[in-house]
Structures are given as structure tokens and as C-alpha cells.
Design a protein around this motif. Structure first.
Motif, short mmCIF file in Angstrom:
data_model
loop_
_atom_site.label_atom_id
_atom_site.label_comp_id
_atom_site.label_asym_id
_atom_site.label_seq_id
_atom_site.Cartn_x
_atom_site.Cartn_y
_atom_site.Cartn_z
N LYS A 54 0.83 -1.21 0.00
CA LYS A 54 0.00 0.00 0.00
C LYS A 54 0.86 1.26 0.00
O LYS A 54 0.56 2.24 -0.68
N GLN A 55 1.95 1.24 0.78
CA GLN A 55 2.84 2.39 0.83
C GLN A 55 3.46 2.65 -0.55
O GLN A 55 3.63 3.80 -0.97
N ALA A 56 3.80 1.56 -1.24
CA ALA A 56 4.37 1.71 -2.58
C ALA A 56 3.35 2.33 -3.53
O ALA A 56 3.68 3.19 -4.36
N ARG A 57 2.10 1.91 -3.41
CA ARG A 57 1.05 2.47 -4.27
C ARG A 57 0.81 3.95 -3.96
O ARG A 57 0.49 4.73 -4.85
N GLY A 62 0.82 9.24 -5.92
CA GLY A 62 0.86 10.42 -5.07
C GLY A 62 0.36 11.68 -5.77
O GLY A 62 -0.15 12.60 -5.12
N ASN A 63 0.50 11.73 -7.09
CA ASN A 63 0.08 12.92 -7.83
C ASN A 63 -1.41 12.91 -8.17
O ASN A 63 -1.95 13.93 -8.60
N ASN A 64 -2.03 11.76 -8.01
CA ASN A 64 -3.47 11.65 -8.28
C ASN A 64 -4.20 11.76 -6.94
O ASN A 64 -4.27 10.81 -6.17
N LYS A 65 -4.74 12.94 -6.68
CA LYS A 65 -5.32 13.21 -5.37
C LYS A 65 -6.48 12.28 -5.04
O LYS A 65 -6.60 11.80 -3.91
N GLU A 66 -7.33 12.00 -6.03
CA GLU A 66 -8.51 11.15 -5.78
C GLU A 66 -8.09 9.73 -5.40
O GLU A 66 -8.59 9.16 -4.43
N VAL A 67 -7.17 9.17 -6.19
CA VAL A 67 -6.70 7.81 -5.91
C VAL A 67 -5.93 7.78 -4.59
O VAL A 67 -6.05 6.83 -3.81
N LEU A 175 4.26 -1.54 12.02
CA LEU A 175 3.44 -1.65 10.82
C LEU A 175 3.49 -0.37 9.99
O LEU A 175 3.24 -0.39 8.79
N PHE A 176 3.82 0.73 10.63
CA PHE A 176 3.88 2.00 9.91
C PHE A 176 5.24 2.21 9.26
O PHE A 176 5.45 3.19 8.57
N PHE A 177 6.18 1.27 9.51
CA PHE A 177 7.51 1.39 8.94
C PHE A 177 7.93 0.06 8.34
O PHE A 177 8.89 -0.56 8.77
N PRO A 178 7.20 -0.42 7.33
CA PRO A 178 7.50 -1.72 6.73
C PRO A 178 8.87 -1.71 6.06
O PRO A 178 9.31 -0.71 5.52
N ASN A 179 9.52 -2.88 6.07
CA ASN A 179 10.85 -2.99 5.49
C ASN A 179 10.81 -3.14 3.97
O ASN A 179 11.76 -2.81 3.28
N SER A 180 9.71 -3.69 3.47
CA SER A 180 9.64 -3.98 2.05
C SER A 180 8.53 -3.18 1.40
O SER A 180 7.39 -3.24 1.82
N LEU A 181 8.86 -2.43 0.36
CA LEU A 181 7.88 -1.67 -0.39
C LEU A 181 7.93 -2.15 -1.83
O LEU A 181 8.78 -1.75 -2.61
N SER A 182 7.02 -3.04 -2.20
CA SER A 182 7.02 -3.59 -3.55
C SER A 182 5.61 -3.94 -3.97
O SER A 182 4.72 -4.10 -3.14
N ILE A 183 5.42 -4.07 -5.28
CA ILE A 183 4.12 -4.43 -5.83
C ILE A 183 4.29 -5.73 -6.59
O ILE A 183 5.12 -5.85 -7.47
#
Length: 206
Positions: A54-57, A62-67, A175-183
Motif C-alpha cells: 500500500k505504501q508503494a502504491r 501520489g500525484n493523483n489526489k482522488e486515488v 506496521l507503519f515502517f515496513p521494510n519492504s515496499l514492492s508491488i
């Protein structure tokens, strides 16, 4: 002779049975606690992966305010789902500990009554002689298992319920600082667990 034999047999059998049941209660209680703890830790690990995705998404959209706002809303909803399951594990752990402790106290009380009976008989018939001391030491040796049972269970869950312990808080904070940011497609099962409703806004932003 036969009566004396049966009396000795009963005197030996009672503490043996009580200690056997006490050992079984300790084993089952400890094993169930460990299963709950393992499941809770697995839940935290799965949610860390989910939050990482989710953090990666959030970075990607980030530039799409609605999403972006929709993603934040879903993170909040998924956190509530996680918290509900997490808290249930803690409740189950507490319930199992209380149940196990009650049974241990029950068998310990039975052991104390039996020890009191034997020591009372020894004192009544033989007084404070060497035989009484031997019986006393023998009875005290039984309580080593009692002490170890309570100590083992207390040590197992103390870090989760001690007022000075912050394990539960730490579990949630990381949980607010996950080690892995991937999709990756492997996160699909995590979405089904924590965020079962697909985001239409998120799909539109792809």
C-alpha cells in the motif's frame, strides 16, 4: 497386610495422578498459547507486507489526489480489520491462560490437601520424628513441578501482558515502517484478508 498395602498404594497413587493431570494441563495450555502467539506473529508479518504494498502504491499515485485519498481510506479500513483480528488473538491468549491457571490451581489445591492429610497422619501416629521429616521432604519435592508449571506459563506470556511490556504497542508501531515496499501479484491473498473490496478508484488510476 493387605490393608497396609492398599493404603500405601493409594497414598502413592493420589499425588502421581494429580501431578500427571497437572503436567497435562501445563502442556496443553503452553502448546495452545504458543499456537496463538505464532498465529498472531504471522498476522503481523502478513500485514507488514500488505502495508508495504500500500505504501508503494501511495508513492506511485501520489500525484493523483482522488486515488491517493482512496488509498488512505483503504489503509485505514484495512488497519481496522487487522486490529480486530489482532485483538481477538490477544483475547484468546488471555482466556486460555486464565483457564489453564484455574486448572493448575485446582490440582495444586488437591495436592496440598493430600500433603496435609499425609503429614497429619504421620504426626498423629509417629510425632515429629525422622519419618515425619522424610515424608515432609518427599511431599515438598512434588511442588517443584507445580512451581515450574506456573513459572513456565508466566514466562511465556509475560511480555504480552506485563504493564512494563510494550510488545503489543511495538508490534503495531512497526506496521507503519515496513521494510519492504514492492508491488507483486503474490500480495493478492493479503488483499483478500485485509482489504477484500477492490478499489475502483485505484484501478482507474492504473
Amino acid at each position: 497386610m493387605d490393608e497396609l498395602f492398599w493404603i500405601k498404594l493409594i497414598n502413592e497413587a493420589i499425588p502421581f495422578l494429580l501431578l500427571t493431570f497437572l503436567g497435562l494441563v501445563t502442556y496443553k495450555g503452553f502448546k495452545k498459547n504458543q499456537n496463538i502467539i505464532s498465529e498472531k506473529e504471522d498476522l503481523v508479518k502478513r500485514y507488514i507486507l500488505f502495508r508495504g504494498d500500500k505504501q508503494a502504491r501511495l508513492k506511485i499515485y501520489g500525484n493523483n489526489k482522488e486515488v491517493y485519498q482512496e488509498l488512505l481510506k483503504n489503509i485505514s479500513d484495512s488497519w481496522k480489520n487487522f486490529k480486530k483480528t489482532y485483538d481477538q488473538y490477544m483475547i484468546n491468549l488471555s482466556k486460555n491462560m486464565k483457564k489453564t491457571k484455574r486448572l493448575l490451581i485446582l490440582f495444586t489445591f488437591g495436592l496440598i490437601l493430600n500433603s496435609g492429610r499425609l503429614l497429619g497422619e504421620e504426626y498423629y501416629f509417629f510425632g515429629l520424628k525422622s519419618r515425619f521429616i522424610v515424608t515432609l521432604l518427599k511431599e515438598l519435592s512434588y511442588y517443584i513441578l507445580v512451581f515450574l508449571s506456573f513459572f513456565l506459563l508466566k514466562t511465556q506470556i509475560q511480555r504480552f501482558f506485563s504493564p512494563k511490556s510494550e510488545v503489543s504497542q511495538i508490534d503495531r508501531e512497526i506496521l507503519f515502517f515496513p521494510n519492504s515496499l514492492s508491488i507483486d501479484e503474490e500480495y493478492e491473498s493479503l488483499y483478500n484478508e485485509f482489504d477484500p473490496i477492490n478499489l475502483k478508484g485505484e484501478e482507474d488510476g492504473k
